[in-house]
Design a protein around this motif. Structure first.
Motif, PDB file in Angstrom:
ATOM      1  N   LEU A  19       7.531   2.579   5.486  1.00  0.00           N
ATOM      2  CA  LEU A  19       8.617   3.442   5.010  1.00  0.00           C
ATOM      3  C   LEU A  19       8.022   4.813   4.756  1.00  0.00           C
ATOM      4  O   LEU A  19       7.159   4.965   3.893  1.00  0.00           O
ATOM      5  N   ARG A  20       8.462   5.788   5.508  1.00  0.00           N
ATOM      6  CA  ARG A  20       7.878   7.146   5.439  1.00  0.00           C
ATOM      7  C   ARG A  20       8.947   8.147   4.992  1.00  0.00           C
ATOM      8  O   ARG A  20      10.059   8.160   5.534  1.00  0.00           O
ATOM      9  N   ASN A  21       8.599   8.992   4.008  1.00  0.00           N
ATOM     10  CA  ASN A  21       9.542  10.006   3.517  1.00  0.00           C
ATOM     11  C   ASN A  21       8.816  11.298   3.198  1.00  0.00           C
ATOM     12  O   ASN A  21       7.767  11.273   2.539  1.00  0.00           O
ATOM     13  N   PRO A  22       9.364  12.437   3.622  1.00  0.00           N
ATOM     14  CA  PRO A  22       8.821  13.723   3.187  1.00  0.00           C
ATOM     15  C   PRO A  22       9.315  14.053   1.777  1.00  0.00           C
ATOM     16  O   PRO A  22      10.280  13.442   1.288  1.00  0.00           O
ATOM     17  N   VAL A  23       8.666  14.997   1.150  1.00  0.00           N
ATOM     18  CA  VAL A  23       9.019  15.408  -0.213  1.00  0.00           C
ATOM     19  C   VAL A  23       9.413  16.877  -0.194  1.00  0.00           C
ATOM     20  O   VAL A  23       8.712  17.708   0.402  1.00  0.00           O
ATOM     21  N   ILE A  24      10.528  17.202  -0.843  1.00  0.00           N
ATOM     22  CA  ILE A  24      10.975  18.588  -0.954  1.00  0.00           C
ATOM     23  C   ILE A  24      11.389  18.875  -2.395  1.00  0.00           C
ATOM     24  O   ILE A  24      11.579  17.966  -3.185  1.00  0.00           O
ATOM     25  N   GLU A  37       0.834  -1.211   0.000  1.00  0.00           N
ATOM     26  CA  GLU A  37       0.000   0.000   0.000  1.00  0.00           C
ATOM     27  C   GLU A  37       0.866   1.257   0.000  1.00  0.00           C
ATOM     28  O   GLU A  37       1.939   1.283   0.600  1.00  0.00           O
ATOM     29  N   SER A  38       0.383   2.289  -0.683  1.00  0.00           N
ATOM     30  CA  SER A  38       0.985   3.614  -0.562  1.00  0.00           C
ATOM     31  C   SER A  38      -0.067   4.574  -0.027  1.00  0.00           C
ATOM     32  O   SER A  38      -1.262   4.435  -0.309  1.00  0.00           O
ATOM     33  N   ARG A  39       0.406   5.542   0.749  1.00  0.00           N
ATOM     34  CA  ARG A  39      -0.460   6.607   1.268  1.00  0.00           C
ATOM     35  C   ARG A  39       0.234   7.948   1.052  1.00  0.00           C
ATOM     36  O   ARG A  39       1.431   8.076   1.328  1.00  0.00           O
ATOM     37  N   LEU A  40      -0.513   8.902   0.564  1.00  0.00           N
ATOM     38  CA  LEU A  40       0.009  10.252   0.383  1.00  0.00           C
ATOM     39  C   LEU A  40      -0.738  11.170   1.329  1.00  0.00           C
ATOM     40  O   LEU A  40      -1.961  11.324   1.231  1.00  0.00           O
ATOM     41  N   ASN A  41       0.008  11.739   2.286  1.00  0.00           N
ATOM     42  CA  ASN A  41      -0.595  12.585   3.313  1.00  0.00           C
ATOM     43  C   ASN A  41      -1.747  11.866   4.009  1.00  0.00           C
ATOM     44  O   ASN A  41      -2.790  12.461   4.314  1.00  0.00           O
ATOM     45  N   GLY A  42      -1.564  10.569   4.248  1.00  0.00           N
ATOM     46  CA  GLY A  42      -2.538   9.775   4.971  1.00  0.00           C
ATOM     47  C   GLY A  42      -3.627   9.151   4.124  1.00  0.00           C
ATOM     48  O   GLY A  42      -4.368   8.288   4.604  1.00  0.00           O
ATOM     49  N   LYS A  43      -3.748   9.539   2.865  1.00  0.00           N
ATOM     50  CA  LYS A  43      -4.786   9.005   1.986  1.00  0.00           C
ATOM     51  C   LYS A  43      -4.245   7.810   1.214  1.00  0.00           C
ATOM     52  O   LYS A  43      -3.186   7.881   0.598  1.00  0.00           O
ATOM     53  N   VAL A  44      -4.987   6.698   1.234  1.00  0.00           N
ATOM     54  CA  VAL A  44      -4.563   5.505   0.513  1.00  0.00           C
ATOM     55  C   VAL A  44      -4.648   5.746  -0.988  1.00  0.00           C
ATOM     56  O   VAL A  44      -5.690   6.160  -1.513  1.00  0.00           O
ATOM     57  N   CYS A  45      -3.549   5.495  -1.677  1.00  0.00           N
ATOM     58  CA  CYS A  45      -3.476   5.698  -3.133  1.00  0.00           C
ATOM     59  C   CYS A  45      -3.336   4.381  -3.881  1.00  0.00           C
ATOM     60  O   CYS A  45      -3.888   4.213  -4.967  1.00  0.00           O
ATOM     61  N   GLU A  71       3.975   7.388   2.392  1.00  0.00           N
ATOM     62  CA  GLU A  71       4.226   6.191   3.174  1.00  0.00           C
ATOM     63  C   GLU A  71       4.023   4.961   2.295  1.00  0.00           C
ATOM     64  O   GLU A  71       3.029   4.869   1.577  1.00  0.00           O
ATOM     65  N   ILE A  72       4.978   4.053   2.369  1.00  0.00           N
ATOM     66  CA  ILE A  72       4.881   2.759   1.700  1.00  0.00           C
ATOM     67  C   ILE A  72       4.813   1.711   2.800  1.00  0.00           C
ATOM     68  O   ILE A  72       5.714   1.628   3.635  1.00  0.00           O
ATOM     69  N   GLU A  73       3.740   0.919   2.786  1.00  0.00           N
ATOM     70  CA  GLU A  73       3.582  -0.117   3.806  1.00  0.00           C
ATOM     71  C   GLU A  73       3.426  -1.475   3.143  1.00  0.00           C
ATOM     72  O   GLU A  73       2.621  -1.644   2.227  1.00  0.00           O
ATOM     73  N   VAL A  74       4.212  -2.430   3.608  1.00  0.00           N
ATOM     74  CA  VAL A  74       4.054  -3.824   3.210  1.00  0.00           C
ATOM     75  C   VAL A  74       3.648  -4.589   4.455  1.00  0.00           C
ATOM     76  O   VAL A  74       4.335  -4.538   5.484  1.00  0.00           O
TER      77      VAL A  74
END
Length: 253
Positions: A245-250, A179-187, A236-239
């Motif tokens: 695995l959480r990373n901010p974007v700049i 699963e991936s989540r962007l700002n908490g939303k499942v994508c 966030e990438i969750e298996v």
């Protein structure tokens, strides 16, 4: 065992993750390790990328829904490409959007960590060469990928291979949610049982092409739901069974 690579007080070492504790390991994780009595709280150390691979071998078009999303035909053989070691970052390190790209996407993937030198092996023996599994974000400059028609530049920018948070050695890779989540939303949300090319086949196929070394990572493909990230986002990438695995974007600037 969950194996993390950590930094504490200027020292970098491997540790077993035991709930909220880190227990320092002695020895080589690709050979033999032993648990020590030295422990720290998880929040007393910084998690690094769990390995420093010579390369990340990524697999494209390995979920049918993503194949349809990208309007690709089903490939006859697994589609593989290389992400250089300079792409690799760890948990909580920023993904840097390069100025050359107007669209940088997340891609949630299960990562396979190779445990020993591996060359021209069969699928039936492939799992004997695996140390464990981790989470990978196959970050992609989508506009550059479409422009170039091949993927090296689009997949190869600095910070475009976040890996972590650790290696899970006891893991059922045949049926794990990704699963991936962007700002908490499942994508993105899928399961490894839907991989078109199963993991033993992938390891064998890649080993017929190139030598895999201990610490190399195979990113096994992403499901449908890819999308862009902008500065200020957190991805966030969750298996299932491994972690997040959480990373901010700049932006580069």
């Amino acid at each position: 065992m969950r194996i993390a690579r950590v930094e504490r007080d200027g020292q970098v070492f491997y540790a077993a993750v035991e709930g909220t504790l880190l227990r320092r390991l002695e020895g080589c994780i690709f050979d033999e390790v032993r648990l020590t009595d030295e422990t720290y709280r998880l929040d007393e150390a910084r998690l690094l990328s769990p390995v420093q691979p010579s390369k990340v071998v990524a697999v494209g078009i390995n979920y049918a829904d993503h194949m349809e999303e990208m309007k690709h035909q089903k490939p006859e053989d697994p589609v593989i490409f290389i992400k250089p070691a300079s792409c690799v970052v760890g948990p909580d390190e920023p993904i840097v959007r390069p100025p050359q790209s107007a669209r940088v996407d997340y891609e949630a993937e299960l990562g396979v960590v190779i445990g020993r030198h591996c060359q021209r092996i069969g699928a039936d023996e492939a799992m004997d060469y695996v140390l464990g599994f981790t989470c990978v974000n196959d970050v992609t400059a989508r506009d550059i990928q479409q422009k170039d028609g091949q993927w090296t530049r689009a997949k190869g920018f600095y910070t475009f291979a976040p890996i972590g948070p650790w290696i899970e050695t006891a893991f059922d890779y045949t049926q794990a949610d990704v699963e991936s989540r962007l700002n908490g939303k499942v994508c993105q949300h899928s399961n490894t049982r839907l991989l078109m090319n199963p993991i033993p086949k992938l390891i064998s196929f890649i080993s017929q092409v190139m030598t895999l070394e201990a610490g190399d990572v195979i990113a096994t493909g992403t499901p449908a739901g890819i999308g862009p990230m902008v500065a200020g986002d957190v991805v966030e990438i969750e298996v299932e069974g491994i972690g997040i695995l959480r990373n901010p974007v700049i932006d580069w600037e």
